[in-house]
Design a protein around this motif. Structure first.
Motif, PDB file in Angstrom:
ATOM      1  N   UNK A 104     -19.071 134.062 102.321  1.00 30.01           N
ATOM      2  CA  UNK A 104     -17.804 133.584 102.875  1.00 30.01           C
ATOM      3  C   UNK A 104     -18.019 132.490 103.920  1.00 30.01           C
ATOM      4  N   UNK A 105     -18.984 132.699 104.811  1.00 28.76           N
ATOM      5  CA  UNK A 105     -19.240 131.715 105.865  1.00 28.76           C
ATOM      6  C   UNK A 105     -19.773 130.410 105.275  1.00 28.76           C
ATOM      7  N   UNK A 106     -20.653 130.516 104.283  1.00 29.82           N
ATOM      8  CA  UNK A 106     -21.206 129.303 103.670  1.00 29.82           C
ATOM      9  C   UNK A 106     -20.153 128.548 102.872  1.00 29.82           C
ATOM     10  N   UNK A 107     -19.249 129.264 102.237  1.00 27.62           N
ATOM     11  CA  UNK A 107     -18.147 128.594 101.529  1.00 27.62           C
ATOM     12  C   UNK A 107     -17.277 127.819 102.518  1.00 27.62           C
ATOM     13  N   UNK A 108     -16.994 128.430 103.668  1.00 20.23           N
ATOM     14  CA  UNK A 108     -16.217 127.749 104.704  1.00 20.23           C
ATOM     15  C   UNK A 108     -16.966 126.516 105.223  1.00 20.23           C
ATOM     16  N   UNK A 109     -18.282 126.644 105.348  1.00 24.43           N
ATOM     17  CA  UNK A 109     -19.122 125.524 105.808  1.00 24.43           C
ATOM     18  C   UNK A 109     -19.084 124.369 104.813  1.00 24.43           C
ATOM     19  N   UNK A 110     -19.245 124.677 103.531  1.00 23.65           N
ATOM     20  CA  UNK A 110     -19.225 123.643 102.490  1.00 23.65           C
ATOM     21  C   UNK A 110     -17.868 122.953 102.453  1.00 23.65           C
ATOM     22  N   UNK A 111     -16.791 123.746 102.548  1.00 25.24           N
ATOM     23  CA  UNK A 111     -15.438 123.176 102.569  1.00 25.24           C
ATOM     24  C   UNK A 111     -15.275 122.227 103.757  1.00 25.24           C
ATOM     25  N   UNK A 112     -15.794 122.627 104.918  1.00 24.15           N
ATOM     26  CA  UNK A 112     -15.699 121.790 106.122  1.00 24.15           C
ATOM     27  C   UNK A 112     -16.470 120.483 105.965  1.00 24.15           C
ATOM     28  N   UNK A 113     -17.618 120.558 105.313  1.00 22.56           N
ATOM     29  CA  UNK A 113     -18.423 119.348 105.075  1.00 22.56           C
ATOM     30  C   UNK A 113     -17.627 118.340 104.253  1.00 22.56           C
ATOM     31  N   UNK A 114     -17.023 118.805 103.173  1.00 18.91           N
ATOM     32  CA  UNK A 114     -16.238 117.907 102.317  1.00 18.91           C
ATOM     33  C   UNK A 114     -14.988 117.391 103.042  1.00 18.91           C
ATOM     34  N   UNK A 115     -14.452 118.198 103.947  1.00 19.13           N
ATOM     35  CA  UNK A 115     -13.216 117.829 104.640  1.00 19.13           C
ATOM     36  C   UNK A 115     -13.447 116.829 105.771  1.00 19.13           C
ATOM     37  N   UNK A 116     -14.538 117.004 106.534  1.00 13.87           N
ATOM     38  CA  UNK A 116     -14.720 116.234 107.759  1.00 13.87           C
ATOM     39  C   UNK A 116     -15.760 115.117 107.680  1.00 13.87           C
ATOM     40  N   UNK A 117     -16.754 115.233 106.801  1.00 15.42           N
ATOM     41  CA  UNK A 117     -17.820 114.220 106.753  1.00 15.42           C
ATOM     42  C   UNK A 117     -17.395 113.081 105.835  1.00 15.42           C
ATOM     43  N   UNK A 118     -17.076 111.939 106.455  1.00 16.66           N
ATOM     44  CA  UNK A 118     -16.512 110.816 105.706  1.00 16.66           C
ATOM     45  C   UNK A 118     -17.442 109.606 105.590  1.00 16.66           C
ATOM     46  N   UNK A 119     -18.199 109.307 106.648  1.00 19.46           N
ATOM     47  CA  UNK A 119     -19.089 108.149 106.596  1.00 19.46           C
ATOM     48  C   UNK A 119     -20.370 108.441 107.373  1.00 19.46           C
TER      49      UNK A 119
END
Length: 451
Positions: free
Chosen positions: A121-136
């Motif tokens: 669960x925590x890693x899924x949240x982490x991966x989702x955050x990476x795709x959401x916030x890391x832009x450049x």
């Protein structure tokens, strides 16, 4: 992430993290191993369990406070890292919350269902955050912060959940009993970290962030593959300790034999597959600009067999037998080889040289470990099973090589080789060899689906 941030920024994050990991190692020392063993031995008695947990936890608290002070002094006295102020601040939080994760407690009570569910669960949240916030590429500090927040969340959940099993207290504790193994196993961890963590920091100091990026990109895939077997090894530790404590040495040796058979069954074909497809794999997971990671990956992959077998000897052999000096000697020889070869190879061959250093350091430790385990319980290296696995997978390797050369498209090539790899492995182990471990695993999965 590798494509968005670029090799240099990934290298910066990994360079800083390698420094942080070294401080984490000193804060933890032998906590994990001592903690698992202490909890496993006392989990059936609530009073003894509380006493063991609080004793180990207090030792770890003291060591973490000392290390945090040392970390602050290191930052103030090392101008090289002042450029990475925010990353170093995030790293300080990582040191604190890493100790609060108390993973060793959950492994000791063998609550693997909770560990698996929480981690997922925590890693899924982490991966989702990476795709959401890391832009450049300028988002690399945020990328590192997210990785630290994953540990923070894990720690907060674990501490809250642990209160259902133990009572946190500084009363009725027994520190002296655990101090000696805490430091002995900690020295072992320090020696081992010389060729797993310090090598990254040394590479960054003598070369540049780009070379660190190549090397750490190559090691990521290796760690993913190895983590699957490491999880199996961790599950076996309490069981092996129990067999050893009861004097059931025949069953003890039988479990060791089962472990190396499982290791060779998975690691030999995996090493062959990754080596033959290294170029396409790096292009897929990292993109263009990471060609320098291909050769380090090829050099590192045999460590799956070397380090995996060494884990069998150390974690399932020496540790239950309480051969702490043997564990220390193994890491000391590896550390000595690593330091000597690093000075010779890394300045000249950079990331490739670091990969060779790691390979030779682990292999030297394996030779000593095999000699000692044979001396203690007469456990010899399984030459025949190892060679048998290599022979079984030579035809697979030849066909994989042909397929990868005939198909130029990366995606199609990896899909074709992966499909063939799975079919070949499955047919060999299920139909031809009828490996009981695989058959039991399949039956277990089928039963769970039916339920």
């Amino acid at each position: 992430v590798s494509r968005v941030l670029g090799v240099e920024n990934i290298g910066i994050c990994n360079f800083v993290d390698s420094i942080i990991q070294y401080f984490i190692m000193f804060s933890m020392l032998g906590t994990v191993t001592v903690g698992i063993r202490a909890i496993a031995q006392n989990r059936d008695n609530q009073q003894a369990l509380d006493k063991a947990f609080n004793s180990v936890f207090l030792i770890n608290t003291i060591s973490t406070v000392i290390v945090l002070i040392a970390f602050i002094l290191f930052y103030l006295l090392t101008p090289t890292v002042h450029t990475y102020f925010y990353l170093m601040v995030f790293g300080a939080f990582k040191i604190v919350f890493n100790y609060l994760q108390i993973e060793w407690f959950y492994k000791g009570i063998e609550d693997f269902k909770y560990i698996t569910l929480r981690t997922l669960l925590v890693k899924l949240a982490y991966v989702f955050s990476i795709f959401l916030f890391i832009r450049d590429c300028s988002d690399y500090p945020l990328y590192y912060l997210l990785s630290v927040l994953m540990i923070v969340v894990n720690a907060l959940i674990n501490v809250k959940h642990a209160k259902e099993y133990v009572h946190f207290s500084t009363r009725n504790i027994e520190i002296r009993k655990y101090l000696r193994p805490f430091f002995i196993l900690g020295i072992d961890l320090f020696c081992g970290a010389i060729y797993t963590t310090l090598n990254v920091a040394y590479l960054g100091f003598v070369t540049n962030a780009e070379q660190v990026g190549y090397y750490t990109t190559a090691t990521k895939l290796y760690y993913i593959c190895l983590s699957l077997y490491t999880a199996f090894t961790g599950v076996m530790i309490p069981r092996m300790s129990s067999l050893c404590a009861n004097g059931e040495m025949d069953k003890f040796k039988a479990m060791l034999s089962k472990s190396y058979r499982v290791l060779f069954m998975f690691s030999v074909p995996a090493v062959i597959y990754v080596i033959l497809n290294a170029n396409n794999i790096i292009r897929l997971i990292a993109g263009k600009g990471y060609e320098g990671a291909v050769n380090p990956l090829i050099i590192i992959m045999p460590l799956m067999c070397i380090l995996g077998y060494k884990q069998v000897i150390i974690l399932q052999g020496f540790l239950p037998l309480n051969k702490n000096n043997a564990i220390l000697a193994n890491s000391a020889i590896g550390a000595a080889v690593s330091v000597m070869l690093s000075l010779l190879l890394v300045p000249r061959f950079q990331a490739v040289g670091t990969a060779w250093v790691w390979l030779f350091a682990e292999f030297s430790g394996l030779l000593l470990s095999q000699f000692l385990i044979n001396k203690y319980i007469g456990f010899k290296f399984p030459i025949a099973p190892f060679c048998k696995n290599i022979v079984f997978y030579i035809p697979m390797g030849a066909l994989l090589y042909i397929i990868s050369r005939l198909i130029e498209n990366v995606w199609i090539s990896l899909f074709a080789t992966s499909s063939f790899f799975i079919l070949y492995w499955g047919f060999l182990n299920i139909v031809i060899l009828k490996e009981q471990f695989v058959l039991k695993l399949i039956r277990s999965i089928i039963n769970k689906i039916h339920k």
